[in-house]
Every structure is written in C-alpha cells, then in structure tokens.
Design a protein around this motif. Structure first.
Motif, PDB file in Angstrom:
ATOM      1  N   LEU A   1      -8.372  16.292  -3.780  1.00  0.00           N
ATOM      2  CA  LEU A   1      -7.222  15.734  -4.510  1.00  0.00           C
ATOM      3  C   LEU A   1      -6.801  14.525  -3.630  1.00  0.00           C
ATOM      4  N   GLY A   2      -6.774  14.472  -2.363  1.00  0.00           N
ATOM      5  CA  GLY A   2      -6.196  13.458  -1.725  1.00  0.00           C
ATOM      6  C   GLY A   2      -6.950  12.240  -1.975  1.00  0.00           C
ATOM      7  N   LYS A   3      -8.294  12.350  -1.779  1.00  0.00           N
ATOM      8  CA  LYS A   3      -9.104  10.985  -2.280  1.00  0.00           C
ATOM      9  C   LYS A   3      -8.698  10.581  -3.792  1.00  0.00           C
ATOM     10  N   ARG A   4      -8.608  11.535  -4.579  1.00  0.00           N
ATOM     11  CA  ARG A   4      -8.254  10.992  -5.890  1.00  0.00           C
ATOM     12  C   ARG A   4      -6.932  10.335  -6.130  1.00  0.00           C
ATOM     13  N   PHE A   5      -5.921  10.770  -5.269  1.00  0.00           N
ATOM     14  CA  PHE A   5      -4.582   9.851  -5.581  1.00  0.00           C
ATOM     15  C   PHE A   5      -4.389   8.963  -4.442  1.00  0.00           C
ATOM     16  N   GLY A   6      -5.314   8.889  -3.312  1.00  0.00           N
ATOM     17  CA  GLY A   6      -5.230   7.897  -2.559  1.00  0.00           C
ATOM     18  C   GLY A   6      -4.332   8.240  -1.220  1.00  0.00           C
ATOM     19  N   VAL A   7      -4.160   9.413  -0.995  1.00  0.00           N
ATOM     20  CA  VAL A   7      -3.318   9.885   0.214  1.00  0.00           C
ATOM     21  C   VAL A   7      -3.889  11.117   0.928  1.00  0.00           C
ATOM     22  N   THR A   8      -3.230  11.422   1.967  1.00  0.00           N
ATOM     23  CA  THR A   8      -3.831  12.448   2.851  1.00  0.00           C
ATOM     24  C   THR A   8      -3.873  13.717   2.233  1.00  0.00           C
ATOM     25  N   LYS A   9      -4.787  14.734   2.875  1.00  0.00           N
ATOM     26  CA  LYS A   9      -4.709  16.002   2.560  1.00  0.00           C
ATOM     27  C   LYS A   9      -3.397  16.806   2.769  1.00  0.00           C
ATOM     28  N   GLU A  10      -2.702  16.370   3.811  1.00  0.00           N
ATOM     29  CA  GLU A  10      -1.298  17.128   4.301  1.00  0.00           C
ATOM     30  C   GLU A  10      -0.296  16.740   3.172  1.00  0.00           C
ATOM     31  N   ARG A  11      -0.460  15.447   2.950  1.00  0.00           N
ATOM     32  CA  ARG A  11       0.628  15.029   1.740  1.00  0.00           C
ATOM     33  C   ARG A  11       0.294  15.493   0.305  1.00  0.00           C
ATOM     34  N   VAL A  12      -0.860  15.857  -0.072  1.00  0.00           N
ATOM     35  CA  VAL A  12      -0.953  16.722  -1.078  1.00  0.00           C
ATOM     36  C   VAL A  12      -0.739  18.085  -1.217  1.00  0.00           C
ATOM     37  N   ARG A  13      -0.617  18.618   0.177  1.00  0.00           N
ATOM     38  CA  ARG A  13      -0.145  19.975   0.334  1.00  0.00           C
ATOM     39  C   ARG A  13       1.287  20.079   0.163  1.00  0.00           C
ATOM     40  N   GLN A  14       2.019  18.981   0.740  1.00  0.00           N
ATOM     41  CA  GLN A  14       3.479  18.958   0.457  1.00  0.00           C
ATOM     42  C   GLN A  14       3.904  18.967  -1.021  1.00  0.00           C
TER      43      GLN A  14
ATOM     44  N   ILE B   1      11.091   1.337   1.170  1.00  0.00           N
ATOM     45  CA  ILE B   1       9.938   2.334   1.518  1.00  0.00           C
ATOM     46  C   ILE B   1       9.459   1.709   3.019  1.00  0.00           C
ATOM     47  N   ARG B   2       9.308   0.354   2.937  1.00  0.00           N
ATOM     48  CA  ARG B   2       8.635  -0.111   4.113  1.00  0.00           C
ATOM     49  C   ARG B   2       9.489   0.314   5.406  1.00  0.00           C
ATOM     50  N   GLU B   3      10.732   0.004   5.215  1.00  0.00           N
ATOM     51  CA  GLU B   3      11.512   0.159   6.473  1.00  0.00           C
ATOM     52  C   GLU B   3      11.871   1.792   6.772  1.00  0.00           C
ATOM     53  N   MET B   4      11.825   2.511   5.667  1.00  0.00           N
ATOM     54  CA  MET B   4      11.929   4.022   6.038  1.00  0.00           C
ATOM     55  C   MET B   4      10.670   4.477   6.634  1.00  0.00           C
ATOM     56  N   SER B   5       9.421   3.997   6.393  1.00  0.00           N
ATOM     57  CA  SER B   5       8.230   4.446   6.835  1.00  0.00           C
ATOM     58  C   SER B   5       8.034   4.129   8.345  1.00  0.00           C
ATOM     59  N   ILE B   6       8.496   2.884   8.720  1.00  0.00           N
ATOM     60  CA  ILE B   6       8.517   2.489  10.302  1.00  0.00           C
ATOM     61  C   ILE B   6       9.693   3.234  10.925  1.00  0.00           C
ATOM     62  N   ARG B   7      10.799   3.611  10.314  1.00  0.00           N
ATOM     63  CA  ARG B   7      11.814   4.623  10.942  1.00  0.00           C
ATOM     64  C   ARG B   7      11.240   5.813  11.363  1.00  0.00           C
ATOM     65  N   CYS B   8      10.529   6.386  10.293  1.00  0.00           N
ATOM     66  CA  CYS B   8      10.002   7.792  10.382  1.00  0.00           C
ATOM     67  C   CYS B   8       8.572   7.753  11.677  1.00  0.00           C
TER      68      CYS B   8
ATOM     69  N   PHE C   1      10.382   9.060  -3.175  1.00  0.00           N
ATOM     70  CA  PHE C   1       8.934   8.503  -3.004  1.00  0.00           C
ATOM     71  C   PHE C   1       8.027   9.522  -2.428  1.00  0.00           C
ATOM     72  N   GLN C   2       8.601  10.124  -1.368  1.00  0.00           N
ATOM     73  CA  GLN C   2       7.815  11.334  -0.740  1.00  0.00           C
ATOM     74  C   GLN C   2       7.539  12.444  -1.681  1.00  0.00           C
ATOM     75  N   GLY C   3       8.300  12.591  -2.868  1.00  0.00           N
ATOM     76  CA  GLY C   3       8.231  13.536  -3.645  1.00  0.00           C
ATOM     77  C   GLY C   3       7.235  13.363  -4.643  1.00  0.00           C
ATOM     78  N   GLY C   4       6.565  12.117  -4.678  1.00  0.00           N
ATOM     79  CA  GLY C   4       5.863  11.695  -5.611  1.00  0.00           C
ATOM     80  C   GLY C   4       6.355  10.973  -6.871  1.00  0.00           C
ATOM     81  N   ASP C   5       7.325  10.349  -6.768  1.00  0.00           N
ATOM     82  CA  ASP C   5       7.903   9.546  -7.910  1.00  0.00           C
ATOM     83  C   ASP C   5       7.342   8.247  -7.783  1.00  0.00           C
ATOM     84  N   SER C   6       6.958   7.676  -8.784  1.00  0.00           N
ATOM     85  CA  SER C   6       6.491   6.114  -8.819  1.00  0.00           C
ATOM     86  C   SER C   6       7.505   5.094  -8.403  1.00  0.00           C
ATOM     87  N   LEU C   7       7.024   4.047  -8.158  1.00  0.00           N
ATOM     88  CA  LEU C   7       8.077   2.912  -7.927  1.00  0.00           C
ATOM     89  C   LEU C   7       8.733   2.556  -9.132  1.00  0.00           C
ATOM     90  N   GLU C   8       8.097   2.599 -10.349  1.00  0.00           N
ATOM     91  CA  GLU C   8       8.843   2.147 -11.409  1.00  0.00           C
ATOM     92  C   GLU C   8      10.083   3.024 -11.789  1.00  0.00           C
TER      93      GLU C   8
END
Length: 556
Positions: free
Chosen positions: A520-533, A265-272, A241-248
């Motif tokens: 690009l972050g606004k286009r994909f609905g993620v943060t700028k740092e996520r786009v950089r990753q 994903i919710r569980e891992m998010s809160i763990r992080c 999921f962090q790598g950009g793979d879709s839920l499907e």
C-alpha cells in the motif's frame, strides 16, 4: 573569565596577567592608543597589536592570522578589564579624571545597560582600588572623549532614547505579527525592519519581542534561535496533511493558495526533522572534503565467490527458513555498508541542521528525502543479512515455546537497536556486537515472560472459555449482513485514501486478496509506517461512528 573572539588575544591576556604590576598602566595606555586608531571594517596583524600594548617585538616571524577590527574592539576592552582585575592599581595612580559606571551613565544620559553594550564598540574601562579598598570599574576622561568623538551618532541616539510605553510595545509586537503574516522571517530581520520604521535601536526591538514571547508562550512569535514560531493554523494544516487530506482540500478549508499550503508543509516538515535529528555513529572520515568520493563513489565490495553452505534446521517454519536464502555479508561488505549507512545519515543530519525553516525549498526537502531513502535501503540490507542471527540465538538459548515468534519479534527489535549503535571503525564484527545485544535483551525479557505465564496459567482455561461464550453471544445477536452494513456505515466518514487502505489491507467487501502495508505504501507513494498511521486513524474514526457493542466486537 571573559570570552575572546581571537584565540591569540586570549593567549596574550594570559601572558599579560603574569607581567609585573607596575607595567599595567602602560599596557592600558597601549590598549587605549589602539582603540583610537582601529576601524571596524579593516583587519590588523597580531604583531602590531602585541607591540602597541607591550612595546615588545618578537624577532621570530609569527604566522598568526590578522584580527578583524570589529572583533578587536570587544577583545581589547575585555583585555583591559582582565589584566587589571587582580592588581593593586589605586585611584591615586591615575593621572587624569575618571568616572565610575553609574556616573558615566548619568553624564551621557543613558542607562547602565547601554554602557555595557557600548563596551563591545570600544568603550574601555579597567578596574582600580578605591580609597575605601573596594575594587571598581572606571573610565578615564581621555577614553570617554575618544569614544564620544568616534561614535557621535550612537551617543546622541542613546541620549535621545526614552523608555518604551506599553502602547509602543504593543505596536512593535503587532508590526512583527503583520510582517510574519506576509513573509516568514527571523527575529533579527524583523527587528531591523521595525527599527527602521520606528527609529528605535535594533536591540531595543529584539528585547521587546523576546520579553513578549517569554510572557506569552502560547502566542509567542518566535521560537528558539529567533526563528518564527509555528502558528496554530500551520499546525492544523500539518495535522490535516498528515491525516491524508489532499492539497486541494486543505487549500479550500484554510482559504489559502496551493503554493501557500506547500510552503507551510515544507516549513512544518523541516521543523519536525529538526525536533528529532537523525542519530548516527560519527567517524572522522566523514569530515574530509572528499568524503563522498571515498565513501559513496567507490564500488560496493563483491560477495564471496563460494559462500559457505548453511545447514537450515529442518524444524523451522517456512517463513524462518526463507531467512537463510539471504547470504551473510563478508567483512568488507559489512564495513562498507555501515560506513555508507552512517555517512548518509551524517549528511542528512548536517543538511537538516543547516536548513532555514523560513526559506526551505522543495528541492532541498527532496534532497533530504533522497538521503533518507538511501540510508534506509542500506539498513534493510543489513537487517535481512542478519535476521537469521536472531533465530539462531533464540533457538539456541531459549528453545521452542508457544511464544517463540513473539521472542523472535523482540529479538528483531534488539537487532535494529544494535544497527543504530554499532561502530564499524572499532574492528569488531557486527554479529559479535549484535549477538551480545540480543542475548542481553533475552536475559532481561524471557524470565519476565515466564513469570507472567506461570502466574496466570491456573485461570487461563476459564478466561478463554469466558471469552468464547461472550463472543458467541454477541455474534448470535447480530447476523453477518447487519455487521457488514454497520461497517460500511462507519466507513462513510473516511476519505478515499483511508477507505482504500482499510479495505485493501483487511480484504473487506469482496476484495480479491489483502495487501500488505508495504504494498500500500508503494501504491500511494508513502512509507509503510505512514500507511500504518493512516490505518490507525481510519479505524479510530470507524469505532467512534459505531455503537459500543459493534465497536467492541470489531476490537475483538
């Protein structure tokens, strides 16, 4: 020093240690009489407890809270041991038979560990000096009879207990693994379920699971705090999921429903989030019950009606000149901004700490994200209003140099660190605190940069010439079309989001113009740092797919 659940009992214990030694036996009898009548589900006034033990009634009305019976059991047992720990009560002073720790365990056919556990249930012992002068913990026959009568089922189960075999331990671990596979639950919930199935004590199940986790850390079922450990499959889903793979895509790859993937994903998010808690500068105002109304609901302070004019240095580049277009914050705006910023982080940190990784809902996760967006927005306001401070200090104390923009970037990092550590409640202006932090950083880094620059200046021309010759040789051996074709081939292994990010950011393959990471972050609905990753991951994939010569050329 024993720990007491009630502060009032802890205070009474201190007072009784100062009482005459000859009263200790009567105090023990008073504690025993209390243990015979209290019930776990009821609460008892402190005055009653104090009078039963000391036979003293305070004439003044004491406004002390009632003590829960369940907690009172353990506190009274601790009290009996503490007030006799440093006394000279001898076994000859006892008027009835007694049993030592080991003798009582043998009589009741239980382990000494079980005896220690039963102390929390009201099995009272106290310390006496034996005929050999050695102090030891003993239990009076009347105390033992009273405890057995009050806890018949508990004593019978303890006597019927047999040491777990390796097969039984394996079965307990496997049952816990299967239960966790159906539903994520904490250890105490799992232990109760297995205890009901096997007839074993809940504490025995917990002990078995803890021992297994200690012996098998890589396959541990539970993490710190008794929460379920993240299995390998969950970590793989999170990485995908962090790598950009879709839920499907993840659902198909791991043969799970979309709902199950979302839960993971919710569980891992809160763990992080729990692993890296949000840091903030605390203020006692945050703990008030109406803190939201005092901090968030009040209107933002207005800017000065006539802000002072700022002379923009003429020799500044256009980028740096634009910084002076953002007005500085006045004192009220600055205090309000830092108060809101840290309070929002305080709320986010408190919410993350309270969330249960086993039952996190999407609405709770959305609320944490909302708080993060809110405090990040305020941080950006503070940053924009103070960027010119970095330029001013750099220009005044460092001066112009070939590395001026590198120095500015380093100063900006000091500014960000200063924002995280600034305490508005101390009454200082942020510019004063930030200036000190920025100059301190410049004093450390600038001499080092000058040192490295002077050290390598003699070979700089030769190094540049050598690099230029190598670049020309590589380019001459490969025409532009071949390079573009190789790049297209390397991008075939990327998913659609990775392709679009790389193409748009670098303006490849005829793109009209390059896009910033923020766009690009606004286009994909993620943060700028996520786009950089995602971009870094994509570039790494491209390089691994290309020949070494082409990969080196792209790196240059």
């Amino acid at each position: 020093m024993p720990k007491y659940a009630s502060k009032d009992i802890a205070e009474l214990a201190h007072q009784l240690q100062l009482s005459p030694t000859h009263k200790r036996l009567s105090q023990i009898k008073g504690i025993e009489s209390l243990l015979a009548i209290i019930e776990p589900q009821r609460s008892y006034p402190y005055d009653l407890v104090c009078f039963s033990i000391t036979q003293y009634r305070n004439r003044r009305e004491l406004k002390k809270p009632a003590i829960e019976g369940e907690k009172l059991f353990g506190d009274l047992v601790n009290l009996a041991e503490q007030i006799t720990r440093k006394t000279t009560i001898g076994v000859g002073d006892l008027n009835e038979p007694y049993r030592t720790y080991e003798e009582l365990a043998s009589d009741l056919q239980v382990s000494t560990k079980t005896i220690r556990r039963w102390r929390r249930r009201g099995l009272m012992g106290f310390r006496v000096n034996g005929d050999d002068g050695v102090g030891r913990l003993v239990y009076l026959k009347s105390t033992i009879d009273r405890f057995v009568e009050q806890n018949k089922n508990l004593v019978e189960r303890g006597a019927a207990f047999k040491q777990l075999t390796d097969k039984e331990k394996d079965a307990i671990v496997e049952s816990a693994r299967q239960l966790l596979g159906h539903r994520r639950m904490k250890m105490h919930v799992i232990a109760r379920k297995i205890a009901a199935q096997t007839g074993r004590a809940v504490e025995t199940i917990r002990y078995t699971l803890r021992r297994y986790d200690q012996a098998n850390p890589e396959r541990a079922l539970f993490a710190e705090g008794g929460v379920p450990a993240a299995p390998a499959a969950h970590r793989q889903i999170w990485e995908a999921f962090q790598g950009g793979d879709s839920l499907e895509t993840i659902s198909v790859g791991f043969e799970m429903t979309s709902a199950e993937v979302k839960r993971v994903i919710r569980e891992m998010s809160i763990r992080c989030m729990k692993a890296e808690p949000v840091a903030y500068v605390h203020n006692e105002l945050f703990d008030l019950p109406d803190a939201d109304a005092l901090i968030l609901d009040i209107p933002r302070p207005a800017a000065d009606s006539k802000p002072p004019k700022v002379a923009i240095p003429k020799d500044l580049p256009a980028y740096l000149r634009s910084l002076y277009e953002t007005p500085l914050m006045n004192a009220d705006q600055e205090v309000d901004a830092f108060r809101r910023y840290n309070y929002l982080k305080y709320k986010a940190a408190a919410m993350v700490k309270a969330l249960d990784v086993c039952g996190i809902t999407q609405s709770q996760l959305d609320e944490v994200a909302r708080l993060a967006t809110a405090y990040e927005s305020i941080r950006q306001e503070i940053v924009k209003a103070n960027l010119r401070l970095v330029v001013s200090i750099a220009k005044r104390h460092v001066g112009w140099s070939p590395r001026f923009f590198e120095i500015i970037s380093d100063g900006n990092m000091s500014l960000l660190r200063a924002i995280e550590k600034f305490d508005y409640a101390r009454g200082f202006k942020f510019s004063t605190y930030a200036s000190w932090a920025i100059m301190k950083n410049f004093a450390r880094t600038i001499p080092e940069q000058h040192y490295h620059g002077n050290r390598f200046v003699t070979g700089q021309d030769e190094l540049l010439d050598s690099t230029a010759d190598h670049r020309d040789a590589e380019t001459s051996s490969m025409d532009k079309k071949a390079l573009v074709d190789a790049l297209r081939e390397g991008m075939e292994g990327l998913n659609e989001r990775e392709k679009e990010i790389v193409t748009s950011h670098f303006g490849l393959f005829g793109a009209e113009e390059s896009s910033t990471l923020e766009d690009l972050g606004k286009r994909f609905g993620v943060t700028k740092e996520r786009v950089r990753q995602i971009e870094r991951r994509a570039i790494s994939k491209i390089k691994s797919a290309l020949s070494p010569a082409v990969a080196d050329l792209l790196s240059d």
